[in-house]
Design a protein around this motif. Structure first.
Motif, short mmCIF file in Angstrom:
data_model
loop_
_atom_site.label_atom_id
_atom_site.label_comp_id
_atom_site.label_asym_id
_atom_site.label_seq_id
_atom_site.Cartn_x
_atom_site.Cartn_y
_atom_site.Cartn_z
N LEU A 93 0.82 -1.21 0.00
CA LEU A 93 0.00 0.00 0.00
C LEU A 93 0.86 1.26 0.00
CD1 LEU A 93 -2.78 -1.00 2.57
CD2 LEU A 93 -2.99 -0.92 0.08
N MET A 94 2.00 1.20 0.68
CA MET A 94 2.88 2.38 0.77
C MET A 94 3.34 2.88 -0.59
SD MET A 94 5.18 1.37 4.09
CE MET A 94 4.58 1.61 5.77
N ILE A 95 3.49 1.97 -1.57
CA ILE A 95 3.95 2.40 -2.90
C ILE A 95 2.78 2.58 -3.86
CG2 ILE A 95 6.22 1.36 -2.61
CD1 ILE A 95 5.25 -0.83 -4.64
N GLY A 96 1.54 2.49 -3.32
CA GLY A 96 0.37 2.69 -4.17
C GLY A 96 -0.04 1.47 -4.97
N ALA A 97 0.55 0.30 -4.65
CA ALA A 97 0.14 -0.94 -5.31
C ALA A 97 -1.22 -1.38 -4.78
CB ALA A 97 1.18 -2.04 -5.08
N VAL A 98 -1.87 -2.26 -5.52
CA VAL A 98 -3.19 -2.77 -5.14
C VAL A 98 -3.02 -4.20 -4.63
CG1 VAL A 98 -5.54 -3.28 -5.93
CG2 VAL A 98 -4.27 -1.35 -6.92
N VAL A 99 -3.45 -4.45 -3.41
CA VAL A 99 -3.31 -5.78 -2.80
C VAL A 99 -4.42 -6.70 -3.30
CG1 VAL A 99 -3.45 -7.06 -0.62
CG2 VAL A 99 -2.13 -4.93 -0.73
N VAL A 100 -4.04 -7.93 -3.60
CA VAL A 100 -5.00 -8.98 -3.95
C VAL A 100 -4.83 -10.10 -2.92
CG1 VAL A 100 -5.80 -10.60 -5.72
CG2 VAL A 100 -4.77 -8.42 -6.40
N GLN A 101 -5.74 -10.17 -1.96
CA GLN A 101 -5.63 -11.21 -0.93
C GLN A 101 -6.04 -12.55 -1.53
OE1 GLN A 101 -4.22 -10.98 1.86
NE2 GLN A 101 -4.62 -9.05 2.91
N THR A 102 -5.16 -13.54 -1.37
CA THR A 102 -5.35 -14.84 -2.01
C THR A 102 -5.32 -15.96 -0.97
OG1 THR A 102 -4.28 -14.00 -4.01
CG2 THR A 102 -4.42 -16.39 -3.79
N ASN A 103 -6.31 -16.81 -1.01
CA ASN A 103 -6.48 -17.86 -0.01
C ASN A 103 -5.36 -18.90 -0.11
OD1 ASN A 103 -7.44 -19.97 1.63
ND2 ASN A 103 -9.57 -19.51 1.14
N PRO A 104 -4.62 -19.15 0.99
CA PRO A 104 -3.55 -20.16 0.96
C PRO A 104 -4.06 -21.57 0.68
CG PRO A 104 -3.33 -18.75 2.89
CD PRO A 104 -4.67 -18.45 2.28
N LEU A 105 -5.37 -21.78 0.84
CA LEU A 105 -5.94 -23.11 0.58
C LEU A 105 -6.30 -23.32 -0.89
CD1 LEU A 105 -8.35 -23.52 3.64
CD2 LEU A 105 -5.99 -24.30 3.41
N TYR A 106 -6.22 -22.26 -1.69
CA TYR A 106 -6.59 -22.38 -3.10
C TYR A 106 -5.73 -23.42 -3.81
CZ TYR A 106 -9.82 -18.41 -3.61
OH TYR A 106 -10.89 -17.57 -3.56
N MET A 107 -6.42 -24.22 -4.63
CA MET A 107 -5.71 -25.14 -5.50
C MET A 107 -5.43 -24.42 -6.84
SD MET A 107 -5.39 -27.43 -3.35
CE MET A 107 -4.56 -28.71 -4.29
N GLU A 108 -4.73 -25.10 -7.72
CA GLU A 108 -4.26 -24.45 -8.95
C GLU A 108 -5.37 -23.78 -9.75
OE1 GLU A 108 -3.23 -27.27 -7.79
OE2 GLU A 108 -1.04 -27.45 -7.96
N ARG A 109 -6.51 -24.46 -9.91
CA ARG A 109 -7.59 -23.91 -10.73
C ARG A 109 -8.10 -22.59 -10.16
NH1 ARG A 109 -12.95 -23.86 -10.41
NH2 ARG A 109 -12.91 -25.17 -8.55
#
Length: 567
Positions: A93-109
Motif C-alpha cells: 500500500l505504501m507504494i500505491g500498489a493494489v493488494v489482492v488477498q489470495t487464499n492459501p488453501l486455493y488449488m491451482e484452478r
C-alpha cells in the motif's frame, strides 16, 4: 428519509463522522509516532513493536519498488496470519500498489482464475505453497514470486525446530530461486529503510481487489478504495467506543485474506494501537490458551469459532474473563450460542453484518446498549439501509420481507472488469446485497437468507436461518444447516444436516417433534442427515453450496440408474 435506528445510537457514537482521505498505510505511520515501542504483533511466542513493524514495511515497500512494482499494479498476498502478511500488506500500500488477498488453501484452478483475472504481477507466498504457484505462473502475468517461511519470524528455539516438524508433517519446502523467484528476507535485508508513502486519491485509487467467495458463480474482484477501507475501519472503531487506544489485545483467528478479518482485526488494531495475536491456523485449544495467558480483550470471529469454544471439554480450565468484545460475522449467529458464550466469558458477543462489497461491515448490534437477539443490528454511522421489493425496487414498510440495500462510504467502487455486474449491484448509489431481510419498527434489521438460499416448498417461502435457529436450541445439537433439495411434489423440500455434541445424541424423530412444536409444518425438515462435521470455509462458514452439490449429484445418479440400457 426516516431512520428509526438513530434513536438507538449510544450517546458516544456520532451519527456522522469525517474519514481521512489518505493512504490506508498511514494508519501504521500515525500509530508508530504515538506508540513506537508498543507491541504491534505477537506470533507464536515472538513480539514485534510498532517501530519494528514500520521499519519492516518500509523495507518491503522499497524492495518492491526496486524490482519494478509501480503504483496501481496488483500484488497478491497468499499467506496465513503471520508477520509477513502484515508487512507485505502495508508495504504494498505504501507504494500505491493494489493488494489482492489470495487464499492459501486455493488449488491451482482457483489460484489461476484469481491471478489471471486480477492481472497480478507479483505474489508473496510461503515456501510450502511455492510449488502450487509455480505450476500456474506461466499462464499469468506474474513477473516475480516472493517466498517467505513461517520459520523466518519464529522465536528461538522454534525457528530451529521448524524444519524438523515440517518434514515430519510431509511439507515440501523446496524452492527454486532465480528467474523471478525471490527470497523475502533477503530482499528486505538489502532494501533501504527510508520512509515511503505514495500520495494517492483516496476515493478513486484502489487499495484492494478483494474476491468474493464465489458462492453465486465465479469469484469477482471487489474494487475497494483506500477511502472505503479507512471509512469502515473508523466506523468499526467508533462502534467500539469503550475500547482504549494502546490497550486492547486482538485475537486474530479470522484470516486477513478475508475482508472481515482484514478490517476488524488488522486495520482496526493498527489504527487503534492494539496488539494483534496472530493465529495462522484455528486450533481451539491454542485459542483458549492464548485468551487465558495473554488476557485477550477483543475476539472477532465466525459463529463456528464460538461454538467450538463453548463445547470444548476442557474450557473450564481456562480463564476467559478478559474478553470484552466479540463481533460475530460471516454467517448467522444462533441466539443460543450468543447466550451461552456471554454466560461463559462475561464478555459481550454481538452479531453484525457485512459483505465483501462493503469493506465489509454495514450493520451491527450495539455492544453495550439496546440489542436484539437474532438481529444483525442497526446501520453503522453514515450508512443508510432499506428493504425493497426484489421485483419492483419499491421500498417496503417495517415488517415486510424484501431485499436489503445499503449505501455508505464503505461501499465498493464496483467489480473489477465487470461493468454489467457492477451496474446490476450498484443502482442509484445503493448496493443491492442479494440478501432477503426485514426491518422492525425500531430500525433493527434481520437477515433471513440470500435470495439463492431461500427454499420454495409447495409455494411457501422458507428461510433456512429460521429453521436453523430452532435446531440450535435443541440441547443435543452442536451444528446445524438447512438446505432445499429437489422434491417431485413440493418442488423443493427441507433437509437438515446435524452435528451432535460429543456427549449427546438425538434421533430424526426427536428433532422432528422438537421442530413441530416451534415451526409451521411446512418449515419442518422432511429429512435429517447426521454427520461428524460440516464442510466449512477457511473462516468457518458452512459451505451450503457443497451440500447442495452433493444432493444434486445424488439426484443425477439416481436418475441415471433409472434409464433403460440402450440396445
Amino acid at each position: 428519509m426516516h431512520k428509526p435506528w438513530l434513536k438507538h445510537y449510544p450517546a458516544e457514537v456520532p451519527v456522522t463522522s469525517e474519514y481521512p482521505r489518505m493512504n490506508l498505510a498511514k494508519f501504521l505511520l500515525q500509530t508508530t509516532a504515538r506508540h513506537p515501542d508498543h507491541a504491534a504483533l505477537y506470533f507464536l511466542g515472538k513480539t514485534m513493536t510498532y517501530r519494528e513493524l514500520l521499519d519492516a514495511s518500509f523495507r518491503f515497500a522499497n524492495a518492491l519498488r526496486r524490482i519494478g512494482i509501480t503504483r496501481g499494479e496488483r500484488v497478491a498476498i497468499m499467506l496465513p496470519n503471520c508477520p509477513q502478511a502484515v508487512i507485505a500488506y502495508y508495504g504494498a500500500l505504501m507504494i500505491g500498489a493494489v493488494v489482492v488477498q489470495t487464499n492459501p488453501l486455493y488449488m491451482e484452478r482457483e489460484l489461476l482464475h484469481q491471478l489471471k483475472d486480477s492481472g497480478a504481477v507479483s505474489i508473496v507466498t510461503l515456501d510450502i505453497l511455492f510449488r502450487r504457484v509455480a505450476q500456474v505462473r506461466d499462464q499469468t502475468d506474474l513477473q516475480t514470486i516472493i517466498v517467505t517461511s513461517i520459520q523466518d519470524y519464529l522465536p528461538f528455539p522454534k525457528n530451529l525446530l521448524y524444519p524438523v516438524a515440517a518434514r515430519k508433517d510431509g511439507m515440501d519446502r523446496t524452492v527454486t530461486y532465480g528467474s523471478g523467484v525471490l527470497n523475502m528476507q533477503e530482499m528486505m535485508a538489502c532494501a533501504c529503510p527510508a520512509p515511503i508513502l505514495c500520495e494517492i486519491d483516496a476515493e478513486r485509487d484502489l487499495a484492494l481487489l478483494q474476491y468474493t467467495g464465489g458462492t453465486t458463480g465465479l469469484a469477482k474482484g471487489c474494487m475497494l478504495t483506500h477511502y472505503n477501507l479507512i471509512a469502515n475501519t473508523m466506523q468499526s472503531k467508533l462502534w467500539q467506543y469503550r475500547n482504549v487506544d494502546g490497550h486492547e489485545k486482538y485475537l486474530a483467528a479470522l484470516p486477513f485474506i478475508h475482508v472481515f478479518g482484514m478490517t476488524v482485526l488488522m486495520n482496526l488494531s493498527i489504527a487503534a494501537a492494539g496488539t494483534l495475536y496472530l493465529v495462522p491456523k484455528f486450533q481451539i485449544t491454542e485459542i483458549l490458551r492464548l485468551i487465558d495467558a495473554h488476557k485477550i480483550t477483543v475476539f472477532p470471529g465466525a459463529p463456528t469459532m464460538y461454538v467450538a469454544l463453548i463445547h470444548h471439554p476442557q474450557r473450564s480450565k481456562y480463564d476467559l474473563s478478559s474478553i470484552k468484545v466479540c463481533i460475530s460475522g460471516a454467517a448467522p449467529l444462533p441466539g443460543e450460542v450468543q447466550t451461552q458464550f456471554e454466560r461463559l466469558t462475561g464478555g459481550r458477543l454481538i452479531e453484525g453484518y457485512g459483505l465483501t462489497e462493503a469493506s465489509p461491515v454495514t450493520h451491527a448490534n450495539n455492544i453495550w446498549e439496546k440489542r436484539k437477539l437474532g438481529s444483525i443490528g442497526i446501520p453503522f454511522p453514515d450508512t443508510d439501509a432499506k428493504i425493497v421489493d426484489p421485483e419492483s425496487g419499491e421500498e417496503l414498510p417495517p415488517g415486510e420481507i424484501g431485499e436489503l440495500v445499503v449505501k455508505g462510504p464503505q461501499v465498493m467502487a464496483g467489480y473489477w472488469n465487470r461493468p454489467e455486474e457492477t451496474a446490476q449491484a450498484l443502482r442509484g448509489g445503493w448496493l443491492y446485497t442479494g440478501d432477503m431481510a426485514k426491518m422492525d419498527e425500531d430500525g433493527f434489521f434481520y437477515i433471513l437468507d440470500r435470495k439463492k438460499d431461500m427454499i420454495i416448498a409447495g409455494g411457501f417461502n422458507i428461510y433456512p436461518r429460521e429453521v436453523e435457529e430452532v435446531l440450535y436450541e435443541h440441547p443435543a445439537v452442536q451444528d446445524a444447516v438447512v438446505v432445499g433439495i429437489p422434491d417431485a411434489y413440493r418442488g423443493e423440500t427441507v433437509k437438515a444436516y446435524i452435528v451432535c455434541k460429543s456427549d449427546a445424541a438425538v434421533s430424526a424423530e426427536e428433532l422432528d417433534a422438537w421442530c413441530r412444536t416451534r415451526l409451521a409444518s411446512f418449515k419442518v425438515p422432511r429429512q435429517y442427515e447426521f454427520r461428524k462435521e460440516l464442510p466449512k470455509s477457511i473462516i468457518g462458514k458452512v459451505l451450503r453450496r457443497k451440500l447442495l452439490e452433493e444432493e444434486m449429484g445424488k439426484a443425477k445418479h439416481a436418475q441415471g440408474g433409472n434409464h433403460e440400457p440402450r440396445g
